[in-house]
Design a protein around this motif. Structure first.
Motif, PDB file in Angstrom:
ATOM      1  N   GLY A 194      12.506 -21.108 -44.163  1.00 41.89           N
ATOM      2  CA  GLY A 194      11.067 -20.873 -44.267  1.00 41.89           C
ATOM      3  C   GLY A 194      10.497 -21.244 -45.617  1.00 41.89           C
ATOM      4  O   GLY A 194      11.127 -21.944 -46.403  1.00 41.89           O
ATOM      5  N   ARG A 195       9.299 -20.772 -45.839  1.00 39.40           N
ATOM      6  CA  ARG A 195       8.583 -21.105 -47.072  1.00 39.40           C
ATOM      7  C   ARG A 195       9.319 -20.534 -48.275  1.00 39.40           C
ATOM      8  O   ARG A 195       9.932 -19.466 -48.207  1.00 39.40           O
ATOM      9  N   THR A 196       9.212 -21.260 -49.369  1.00 33.74           N
ATOM     10  CA  THR A 196       9.792 -20.769 -50.615  1.00 33.74           C
ATOM     11  C   THR A 196       8.716 -20.690 -51.690  1.00 33.74           C
ATOM     12  O   THR A 196       9.009 -20.463 -52.849  1.00 33.74           O
ATOM     13  N   ASN A 197       7.465 -20.895 -51.275  1.00 39.31           N
ATOM     14  CA  ASN A 197       6.368 -20.738 -52.237  1.00 39.31           C
ATOM     15  C   ASN A 197       5.478 -19.565 -51.810  1.00 39.31           C
ATOM     16  O   ASN A 197       5.625 -19.034 -50.722  1.00 39.31           O
ATOM     17  N   GLY A 200       6.082 -16.781 -49.011  1.00 33.71           N
ATOM     18  CA  GLY A 200       7.454 -17.066 -48.616  1.00 33.71           C
ATOM     19  C   GLY A 200       8.426 -16.741 -49.736  1.00 33.71           C
ATOM     20  O   GLY A 200       9.500 -16.169 -49.523  1.00 33.71           O
ATOM     21  N   ASN A 201       8.000 -17.085 -50.935  1.00 29.48           N
ATOM     22  CA  ASN A 201       8.861 -16.828 -52.091  1.00 29.48           C
ATOM     23  C   ASN A 201       9.112 -15.334 -52.276  1.00 29.48           C
ATOM     24  O   ASN A 201      10.220 -14.915 -52.620  1.00 29.48           O
ATOM     25  N   PRO A 223      14.491 -24.687 -47.057  1.00 28.27           N
ATOM     26  CA  PRO A 223      13.068 -24.531 -47.395  1.00 28.27           C
ATOM     27  C   PRO A 223      12.204 -25.318 -46.409  1.00 28.27           C
ATOM     28  O   PRO A 223      12.562 -26.426 -46.008  1.00 28.27           O
ATOM     29  N   ASP A 225       8.414 -26.080 -46.618  1.00 35.17           N
ATOM     30  CA  ASP A 225       7.157 -25.879 -47.323  1.00 35.17           C
ATOM     31  C   ASP A 225       6.081 -26.886 -46.955  1.00 35.17           C
ATOM     32  O   ASP A 225       5.077 -27.014 -47.640  1.00 35.17           O
ATOM     33  N   GLU A 228       1.992 -26.323 -41.618  1.00 37.18           N
ATOM     34  CA  GLU A 228       2.110 -25.027 -40.956  1.00 37.18           C
ATOM     35  C   GLU A 228       3.104 -25.187 -39.806  1.00 37.18           C
ATOM     36  O   GLU A 228       2.956 -26.076 -38.969  1.00 37.18           O
ATOM     37  N   SER A 254      11.220 -16.928 -42.184  1.00 35.82           N
ATOM     38  CA  SER A 254      10.115 -16.265 -42.889  1.00 35.82           C
ATOM     39  C   SER A 254       8.830 -16.319 -42.083  1.00 35.82           C
ATOM     40  O   SER A 254       7.812 -15.789 -42.506  1.00 35.82           O
ATOM     41  N   SER A 255       8.864 -16.990 -40.950  1.00 41.72           N
ATOM     42  CA  SER A 255       7.657 -17.019 -40.126  1.00 41.72           C
ATOM     43  C   SER A 255       8.036 -16.833 -38.667  1.00 41.72           C
ATOM     44  O   SER A 255       9.021 -17.388 -38.176  1.00 41.72           O
TER      45      SER A 255
END
Lengths: 343, 343
Positions: A194-197, A200-201, A223, A225, A228, A254-255
């Motif tokens: 998932g996101r790492t920013n 998400g981070n 990751p 990123d 969507e 993460s989503s």
DNA sequence: ATGAAAGCGCTAACAG
DNA sequence: CTGTTAGCGCTTTCAT
């Protein structure tokens, strides 16, 4: 000439017309409609009948211009097609129902530039407040808003420096709950997708904390990123993880949509009993999947609703003591992360 | 006294202030901002600099009051949590981007009463147009709107007497396509589950036509006209049909979410290869299901977008020749209705 | 190409 | 409890 000025048939009905009909002055009509208690019941009755008879409707442009008050609230929506955003938007709209305020909506599509553009385009309408389904990113946007001194409500994430009011969730806590759960369930080859920013981070950081508390750590990190995510990305991600981290026994997405896509794909590939899958958000489908999904429940409707109510309180002149509200995350443990026999 | 009138620091910047700064008259400032071509380039430049320096922002209340033009469009949304509605809303918002119009949003929750209330509450804002993600139901609402002579856009269904402009789909056609498909595929014990009023009734009528064309008919009908359906209702409906109509070999759900719920439940019960399942709407998950779902594709985003563009054209004074647009339905045939070996 | 005068429709402020 | 006066800030209309 039979007509003085404009054609009677096209001219708007004004307070003056109602006043004449009721045999009072214009200001009494105004008071009857906005502050009826200041008017004697009999007069009020006559005015209301005159309003009815003439079909009078107040002109907000005139009344707002004169009073300096605006009934408009500008809402900046990242992406209404996202179920959580839609639910939060609805919660906020519901909270504002019958308050006399009107919600204007603009799509920012997660773009700081569009957000800034829209804020600029909305300022001439003198909104009483600005609401964001997120945190205001650009510093120039922030200062543009601040210089106008409008009420601001940010939502979703938990940040240390909100512009003014904020209702959000702690992504760190959500991630940690999931890390603790997977760690405590005995999974030892855990992947994060998932996101790492931004948010998400934070989920990632919390997740690491949670795993660490159980004496383990992330074994593979994918990751995502870019755009969507959509369902198919989750299926794709599952295959990637299986290939590059074959010993994997659990994946935290993460989503939610990624987790759902992965869960369906895992069912199809027959590996759903070998790999635990967890999501974030708790969409209605999580519970209805062939193997119900463990996930972090996020009360998006309530977030929007509370944001709306808090804003209303602030706009009514009351002092809002708690300007920042962080709603709790709740872990929903379902079959997708049930302890495996071989652990 | 050091001050004349209001405190300089709290007073709004007005055209007058900009005019003084630029050494022109207020009307020249106004023209520079709304009709720059009428102003000499050098003057224009000076005015723009003065605008910049003073931080001037036009006051829409004043300008709309004077000009009689409104930049507001009121949009009445049945339920933003419905994916199709969200997509249509977004399409409409996208179409209106950079047009200078602002979208106000109200939730009607499919209630004619709320719809009427909101229309009433919005009239004081003198919206340039009203947009509905549906058909305006109540006759009193219709006449209230008509008497004010505003532009109206209705969406979604195909009716014979739209108030003015309409972009929608033919539910009859969608139902017929599905009936023809199931009939032609050889299914002979077909159930219909879903709404039997308004749009549902049309889908049902079309479905019957389609089946008839293949020489068959509905064997079991389960009306669901209560609350807006959720996933679990689909699972429930599947079990009901199996119990009360055991010979059933195909079910057409008039709403996608029911079909998805039923499909997941059928997978879980191991009957997914025995009963064909079809939906209506084509949500992203239809394709990602363990057994991808046959469904009627509805281009909700495009519907909203076209509605927005048509409205814009109308509002710009152009004559809109085709005031009613019926978008085509497309059948998406997937594995959930593949011909069974025993047929 | 620019300006002067007027008024859109309402309600704040003050007066009675 | 009700009325008078004035002005919110802009742009239309007419004039130059």
């Amino acid at each position: 000439m039979a007509f003085e000025g404009k054609d009677e048939r096209t001219r708007n009905v004004r307070v003056e017309d109602v006043a004449r009909e009721a045999g009072v002055s214009p200001i009494t009509v105004s008071r009857t409609l906005s502050n009826p208690d200041l008017v004697k019941p009999e007069t009020r009755e006559r005015v209301l009948q005159a309003v009815e008879k003439t079909g009078y409707i107040v002109n907000t442009f005139a009344s707002s211009l004169r009073s300096g008050r605006s009934s408009l609230i500008a809402m900046f929506v990242s992406n209404i097609e996202n179920q959580h955003v839609a639910r939060a938007t609805r919660g906020c709209a519901d909270a504002l129902e019958n308050s006399g305020f009107h919600l204007m909506m603009a799509h920012t599509n997660y773009s700081a530039r569009l957000e800034a553009d829209f804020v600029g385009s909305v300022l001439p309408l003198r909104p009483a407040a600005l609401v964001f389904t997120g945190i205001v990113q650009a510093e120039t946007t922030r200062s543009m808003i601040r210089s106008r001194g409008m009420a601001v409500m940010e939502m979703w994430d938990h940040v240390d420096d909100p512009m003014d009011m904020l209702v959000g969730f702690s992504n760190v806590e959500g991630g940690r709950l999931m890390g603790e759960h997977l760690g405590a369930s005995g999974f030892r080859n855990v992947a994060y997708v998932g996101r790492t920013n931004t948010a998400g981070n934070e989920r990632l950081a919390g997740f690491r904390e949670g795993l660490a508390a159980a004496g383990t750590e992330i074994g593979f990190l994918a990751p995502m990123d870019g755009h969507e995510p959509v369902l198919i990305d989750g299926a794709q991600a599952l295959r990637t993880v299986m290939k590059r981290f074959p010993q994997c026994d659990a994946i935290f997405f993460s989503s939610e949509i990624l987790a759902v896509g992965a869960s369906l794909e895992a069912s199809r590939l027959g590996v759903i009993d070998r790999i635990a899958i967890a999501g974030y958000g708790d969409s209605p489908i999580a519970e209805a999947l062939p193997v119900p999904l463990t996930t972090v429940h996020v009360s998006s409707y309530e977030m929007g609703f509370r944001a709306g109510k808090m804003l209303l309180k602030h706009l009514s002149g009351e002092t809002v003591r708690e300007k920042v509200v962080i709603l709790p995350n709740e872990l929903r443990i379902r079959r997708s992360t049930a302890r495996r026999s071989h652990n």
